[in-house]
Design an enzyme around this catalytic site. Structure first.
Site, PDB file in Angstrom:
ATOM      1  N   SER B 126       9.983  16.162 -29.451  1.00  0.00           N
ATOM      2  CA  SER B 126      11.212  15.372 -29.376  1.00  0.00           C
ATOM      3  C   SER B 126      11.056  13.973 -29.946  1.00  0.00           C
ATOM      4  O   SER B 126       9.932  13.447 -30.053  1.00  0.00           O
ATOM      5  CB  SER B 126      11.575  15.306 -27.888  1.00  0.00           C
ATOM      6  N   TYR B 150       9.231  12.169 -19.783  1.00  0.00           N
ATOM      7  CA  TYR B 150       9.505  13.317 -20.660  1.00  0.00           C
ATOM      8  C   TYR B 150       8.770  13.159 -21.986  1.00  0.00           C
ATOM      9  O   TYR B 150       8.092  14.075 -22.447  1.00  0.00           O
ATOM     10  CB  TYR B 150      11.013  13.402 -20.884  1.00  0.00           C
ATOM     11  N   LYS B 154       5.756  15.525 -23.417  1.00  0.00           N
ATOM     12  CA  LYS B 154       5.875  16.207 -24.710  1.00  0.00           C
ATOM     13  C   LYS B 154       4.707  15.808 -25.625  1.00  0.00           C
ATOM     14  O   LYS B 154       4.156  16.645 -26.339  1.00  0.00           O
ATOM     15  CB  LYS B 154       7.214  15.864 -25.368  1.00  0.00           C
TER      16      LYS B 154
END
Lengths: 326, 326
Positions: B126, B150, B154
């Site tokens: 991402s 997050y 990732k």
């Protein structure tokens, strides 16, 4: 103040313990010196007795939660996390490297978070987080690209610490160490073991093999400066670090040929001639992926410094270890 | 050929499944098309019945080893790992994010390693792996600096996959996805949820709040192109990827104001006026840390492409979802 060193029986752990005991205090998070009242040395083997009542030695597997809960309590305000599986061994035993370099580091952060008092935690990282096509001088915004499992595990631990710090679970700092040279003692399973061996063994009257090309550039830091940097790194004001908790420590950039020339300068021809060139593709592949230099402006701006010259590093090693050069 | 999609009940998982079933085959590691004989859709809720005998739906917690062992066997040759906890939820529930975005990703790699047949595995990553002071266009060698849990999770999963691939445990690929827009359905807990909401809700005759400044630049990819890229990413020749398994996917760089202008162009003033500006510091902080554009030369050199314009993306959304604009 209660202090914990993991890997406390190791070379850097023992040196750091002696230095902390000799200083007697560490700055607290407000910058005021606080006496060290307890220094816990945790390792898989019992740390040597330093004959100081402030020291408590603990033996245990750092990847076990109960072990970390035994050595980190709500009053542990400074943690130096030095325990690690070195590069060569982490490449040879993937699961062991993951267990110690990743799982134990995460567990340490978790136990700190559970305690809830936001202790200062210093992680050590390494040149091995870099790799691939690198600029001549690695910059602060150069992407990590580890080419070994050790490097990948260290890079992951950096990300974990940074996020635990951002969330306020710990007051964390990662110090990316240059390759440490000259380490006393015996060779170890680190791919960089030769960077000490080619100086140490000849000074001891023994031959040493050099597994990489003479043009290979290394980024080095002496044990003295490493210990100084670990303590300075812990004491840096958190506000000055902000949300970026990783620091590339100053070092000196020298080629292997320059290292040998410095040995010749300090100890003479006969000593330098004890080095035998014996290329080892496995070592060259790992060490060749590491940066030979990185930009140190941020660390220097925060008051950290490296060595002046590699000849000086050799002289300090000879003095510290009481070696008689022959 | 046996294929697994984790997050198979989700929006992208369902779309990908339909596209794979419609194509009927995937290239194997030698580049030869092979019929898809089984497509396993794993998720925490049962994936919708697509009425195709090749599909097997499985329900389970992806962070449980037994669940992954049930869906990955020695014949599973292509894995699309889409299951994830989205950014807003991973920030709100740290442990859940760690469990799914990190532990489950690692466990998936471990089960593949244990099977020993080196399957192709696609991870999605991402824009959230980047953050802090970024160049106007993020380059392939720009350092990751996630400003959310997050993003950190990732980034860690990327490092894991890269190392598992380097060691030959999997034939892995990480596709860094731009923010997907326009997603159909309802808002979710992603910080980027508004990037679809400000288009989707007005087209449905509803008002939508825009939580960030109009000048905020987003890096976007349509669902159609995302699915195309996932399949192309799996099929890329491993030799062309070498030891760098992470690809920044092409996208389009548009400001929020330009998105609204495109909506006005395609659907008229009345629709665009249904957007209400309501700044939200929590969302601005996360989304504002993401890059508005990155260098896509590597992905383009490997045959991947993004959308032509955001107006086209809106038109495709209207066509795909059969929306009558009022």
């Amino acid at each position: 103040m209660k202090v914990l060193i993991t890997g406390g029986a190791g070379f850097l752990g023992q040196r750091l313990a002696r230095e902390l005991l000799s200083r007697g205090s560490l700055k607290d998070q407000q910058g005021a010196p606080q006496a060290i009242t307890e220094l816990v040395l945790l390792d898989v083997v019992r740390a040597g007795d330093v004959g100081d009542s402030r020291v408590r030695t603990e033996v245990g597997d750092i990847a076990e939660r109960s072990v970390l809960e035994r050595v980190i309590d709500g009053k542990t305000s400074a943690i130096f996390h030095l325990a690690a599986i070195v590069s060569g061994q982490a490449e040879a035993d993937f699961d062991l490297g993951m267990r110690i370099n990743l799982d134990a580091s995460r567990l340490l952060l978790e136990v700190c978070r559970q305690r809830g008092h936001r202790p200062r935690v210093v992680f050590t990282s390494s040149v091995a987080v870099y790799g691939g096509d690198l600029p001549e001088i690695v910059q602060n915004d150069t992407a990590l690209n580890p080419q070994s499992s050790y490097g990948a595990q260290k890079a992951i631990a950096e990300l974990l610490l940074n996020d635990y710090a951002r969330r306020g679970f710990v007051d964390g700092r990662v110090l990316r160490l240059p390759t440490i040279s000259v380490r006393p003692g015996r060779p170890n399973a680190a791919a960089s073991s030769f960077a000490s061996g080619i100086i140490r063994e000849p000074l001891n009257g023994e031959s040493a093999t050099c597994p990489v090309a003479g043009s290979t550039r290394l980024w080095l830091l002496s044990p003295r400066k490493a210990i100084e940097s670990l303590i300075a790194g812990l004491e840096i004001d958190a506000a000055a670090l902000g949300n970026q908790r990783v620091l590339n420590l100053p070092g000196i950039s020298v080629s292997v040929d320059e290292m040998i020339a410095a040995l010749r300068e300090v100890a003479g021809d006969a000593v330098a001639q004890r080095i035998v060139r014996e290329p080892d593709a496995r070592v060259e592949k790992i060490v060749g992926s590491w940066p030979g230099q990185w930009n140190t402006s941020r660390a220097e701006g925060l008051g950290l410094s490296g060595d002046r010259s590699f000849a000086d590093v050799i002289r300090a090693y000879i003095a510290d270890e009481g070696i008689e050069v022959r």
